[in-house]
Design an enzyme around this catalytic site. Structure first.
Site, mmCIF file in Angstrom:
data_model
loop_
_atom_site.group_PDB
_atom_site.id
_atom_site.type_symbol
_atom_site.label_atom_id
_atom_site.label_comp_id
_atom_site.label_asym_id
_atom_site.label_seq_id
_atom_site.Cartn_x
_atom_site.Cartn_y
_atom_site.Cartn_z
ATOM 1 N N LYS A 49 0.825 -1.228 0.000
ATOM 2 C CA LYS A 49 0.000 0.000 0.000
ATOM 3 C C LYS A 49 0.842 1.253 0.000
ATOM 4 O O LYS A 49 0.470 2.267 -0.606
ATOM 5 C CB LYS A 49 -0.948 0.035 1.196
ATOM 6 C CG LYS A 49 -0.280 -0.226 2.531
ATOM 7 C CD LYS A 49 -0.634 -1.591 2.959
ATOM 8 C CE LYS A 49 0.250 -2.173 4.007
ATOM 9 N NZ LYS A 49 0.077 -3.618 4.096
ATOM 10 N N GLY A 93 -6.169 -6.436 4.248
ATOM 11 C CA GLY A 93 -5.755 -7.841 4.164
ATOM 12 C C GLY A 93 -6.732 -8.721 3.423
ATOM 13 O O GLY A 93 -6.935 -8.577 2.215
ATOM 14 N N GLU A 145 4.734 -4.139 15.617
ATOM 15 C CA GLU A 145 6.109 -4.295 15.142
ATOM 16 C C GLU A 145 7.082 -3.679 16.151
ATOM 17 O O GLU A 145 6.699 -2.810 16.933
ATOM 18 C CB GLU A 145 6.294 -3.525 13.825
ATOM 19 C CG GLU A 145 5.304 -3.854 12.751
ATOM 20 C CD GLU A 145 5.722 -5.051 11.918
ATOM 21 O OE1 GLU A 145 6.889 -5.477 12.043
ATOM 22 O OE2 GLU A 145 4.875 -5.558 11.177
ATOM 23 N N LYS A 188 -3.785 3.201 3.001
ATOM 24 C CA LYS A 188 -4.944 2.404 2.577
ATOM 25 C C LYS A 188 -6.134 3.309 2.254
ATOM 26 O O LYS A 188 -6.846 3.089 1.268
ATOM 27 C CB LYS A 188 -5.300 1.412 3.678
ATOM 28 C CG LYS A 188 -4.192 0.370 3.909
ATOM 29 C CD LYS A 188 -4.392 -0.375 5.220
ATOM 30 C CE LYS A 188 -3.283 -1.392 5.474
ATOM 31 N NZ LYS A 188 -3.277 -1.904 6.856
ATOM 32 N N ILE A 195 -9.990 -8.921 3.522
ATOM 33 C CA ILE A 195 -11.330 -8.416 3.174
ATOM 34 C C ILE A 195 -11.326 -7.954 1.716
ATOM 35 O O ILE A 195 -10.489 -7.140 1.342
ATOM 36 C CB ILE A 195 -11.720 -7.206 4.066
ATOM 37 C CG1 ILE A 195 -11.616 -7.550 5.553
ATOM 38 C CG2 ILE A 195 -13.111 -6.702 3.716
ATOM 39 C CD1 ILE A 195 -11.847 -6.348 6.475
HETATM 40 N N1 HSE Z 1 0.447 -3.282 9.944
HETATM 41 C C1 HSE Z 1 -0.855 -3.488 9.411
HETATM 42 C C2 HSE Z 1 -1.877 -3.527 10.528
HETATM 43 C C3 HSE Z 1 -1.010 -4.753 8.641
HETATM 44 O O1 HSE Z 1 -1.523 -3.459 11.696
HETATM 45 O O2 HSE Z 1 -3.040 -3.639 10.204
HETATM 46 C C4 HSE Z 1 -0.519 -4.662 7.255
HETATM 47 O O3 HSE Z 1 -1.158 -3.641 6.551
#
Ligand code: HSE
Length: 438
Positions: free
Chosen positions: A105, A134, A190, A205, A136
């Site tokens: 994205k 993801g 992360e 997104k 969807i």
């Molecule tokens: N890091 C994203 C989230 C997932 O936490 O939704 C991948 O786009």
């Protein structure tokens, strides 16, 4: 017919999920696509690990360009991420006449115009279902399922990490920093969560969805982006008392009254009774309102190995079905024909319209509330609800919570500056936007 041959760039979490699902559901996918789909080459810098995943079912190379140069490969899946090498490889794959599937994205939100133009010129497809929410199928919904509609707005929980953090903050009454550390320990966030918690991932997104919904180019640089790092547990609690939940929403809205588009990501109060307000944990959900269909809601896993693989493979099937079709008769990348995109402006944040939640820490003395409401009235901002907590014994100060009706953001900013200057307002005012999503 010989299976269509796919080269995979990057075999991490989503790549291995794609490989596994494609192998496991091979026969059903073939029956749907009309032809087998096989990943025959994989490029990854960690060649050993890649070999462990694919065994002898695909050739593993360290250099992605070996895949791009291979005339047998029809489709390249880019799962490297980022804007650097990924951009170069996607453009090279296009120029070599390969169709591209990507979950990237960030790349498309920033460089989409260049990439889609290159793909159109070459007559190849760039598919990106996995880039938004993801598993969807929201790209499919916006590009195909809802084509009859004038889309009015799109609003989504499109980042699982932040939704997990907000859910935990609400459930446990904890502050952001504490929950973030716990989310990192559990693997929900992360090690460097900046893009997630600052709203950047959601803005990538939302940018893609705005293009699909309104027929405008992708313009990430015009998006207003706010994350959740400054949210306090107190505001989640007060919002709850007023019947709202706070969600990080990506919003794209058409504003026919001023001929513009709102594109913004920020923490948002949403009525607790809305289904989307009850989307908890790392789940994603997107609402789309169209003039014909009304309000629709799409819910599911926005990340993870096989949910994201589900979207990548849906794109592989789409391309397999369409790759012999005349390029002019394929579904356009951004839902609208490439020469029909409009330059409808993305509005500056000062011109957006929303309702607001305000929390003011004030001296508990007479005339305080009337000074505040006088400023709001003079700014033409109408109050919807007020909540004042009793001050604690001996404290002589308290929180006043105000919900306003919809107003222009610029007017609210002026009013906030005036209220902040009152000597009886004792701390920085918290202001959050509120959407009814009805
Ligand atoms: N890091 C994203 C989230 C997932 O936490 O939704 C991948 O786009």
């Amino acid at each position: 017919m010989k299976p269509i041959q796919v080269g995979l760039l990057g075999i991490g979490t989503v790549g291995s999920g794609t490989f596994n699902v494609l192998t496991r559901n091979q026969e059903e996918i073939r029956r749907r696509a009309g032809r087998g789909i096989e990943i025959t080459m994989v490029a990854d810098l960690n060649v050993e690990r890649a070999r462990e995943i694919v065994g002898d079912r695909a050739r593993v190379v360290a250099d992605a360009r070996e895949i791009i140069a291979n005339p047998e490969i029809d489709i390249v899946i880019e799962l490297i991420g980022g804007y650097g090498i990924a951009r170069a490889l996607v453009l090279e794959a296009i120029s070599a006449g390969k169709h591209v599937v990507t979950a990237n994205k960030a790349l498309l939100a920033v460089h989409g115009t260049e990439i889609f133009a290159a793909a159109s010129a070459k007559g190849v497809m760039v598919a990106f279902e996995a880039a938004v929410a993801g598993g969807i199928p929201i790209i499919k919904a916006l590009r195909e399922g809802l084509t009859a509609n004038q889309v009015q707005w799109v609003a989504g929980i499109i980042n699982g990490t932040t939704n997990f953090i907000l859910s935990e903050m609400r459930d446990k009454g904890l502050d952001f920093d504490v929950v973030l550390k716990e989310a990192q320990r559990l693997g929900y966030a992360e090690a460097d969560p900046t893009f997630d918690i600052e709203g950047v991932d959601a803005a990538h997104k939302a940018t893609l969805m705005s293009a699909l919904a309104f027929g405008i180019p992708v313009q990430f640089d015009k998006a207003h982006v706010e994350g959740i790092t400054k949210l306090a547990a107190a505001d989640i609690r007060y919002a709850e008392q007023l019947g709202y939940r706070i969600k990080l929403l990506g919003i794209a809205k058409r504003r026919d009254d001023v001929g513009g588009i709102e594109l913004r990501v920020h923490p948002t109060l949403v009525p607790a009774k809305r289904l989307i307000a009850n989307v908890e944990g790392a789940m994603n959900a997107v609402m789309v309102q169209g003039d014909a269909v009304g309000t629709t809601l799409y819910y599911g896993k926005g990340a993870g190995s096989e949910p994201t693989a589900s979207a990548v493979i849906a794109d592989l099937v789409d391309i397999t079905r369409l790759h012999t079709a005349d390029p002019d008769h394929r579904v356009p990348h951004l839902a609208f024909q490439a020469d029909e995109l409009r330059d409808t402006p993305v509005l500056p944040i000062s011109e957006i319209r929303t309702a607001f939640y305000l929390r003011l820490r004030v001296a508990d003395q007479k005339g305080v509330l009337s000074a505040i409401t006088a400023i709001l009235a003079a700014s033409d901002i109408s109050i919807d609800a007020v909540l004042q907590r009793e001050s604690n014994e001996g404290e002589h100060q308290t929180d006043v919570i105000i919900l306003t009706h919809e107003t222009q953001e610029g007017a609210m900013r002026d009013a906030l500056a005036q209220m902040q200057a009152l000597p009886t307002v004792l701390a920085p005012i918290v202001s959050l936007r509120k959407e009814e999503l009805a």
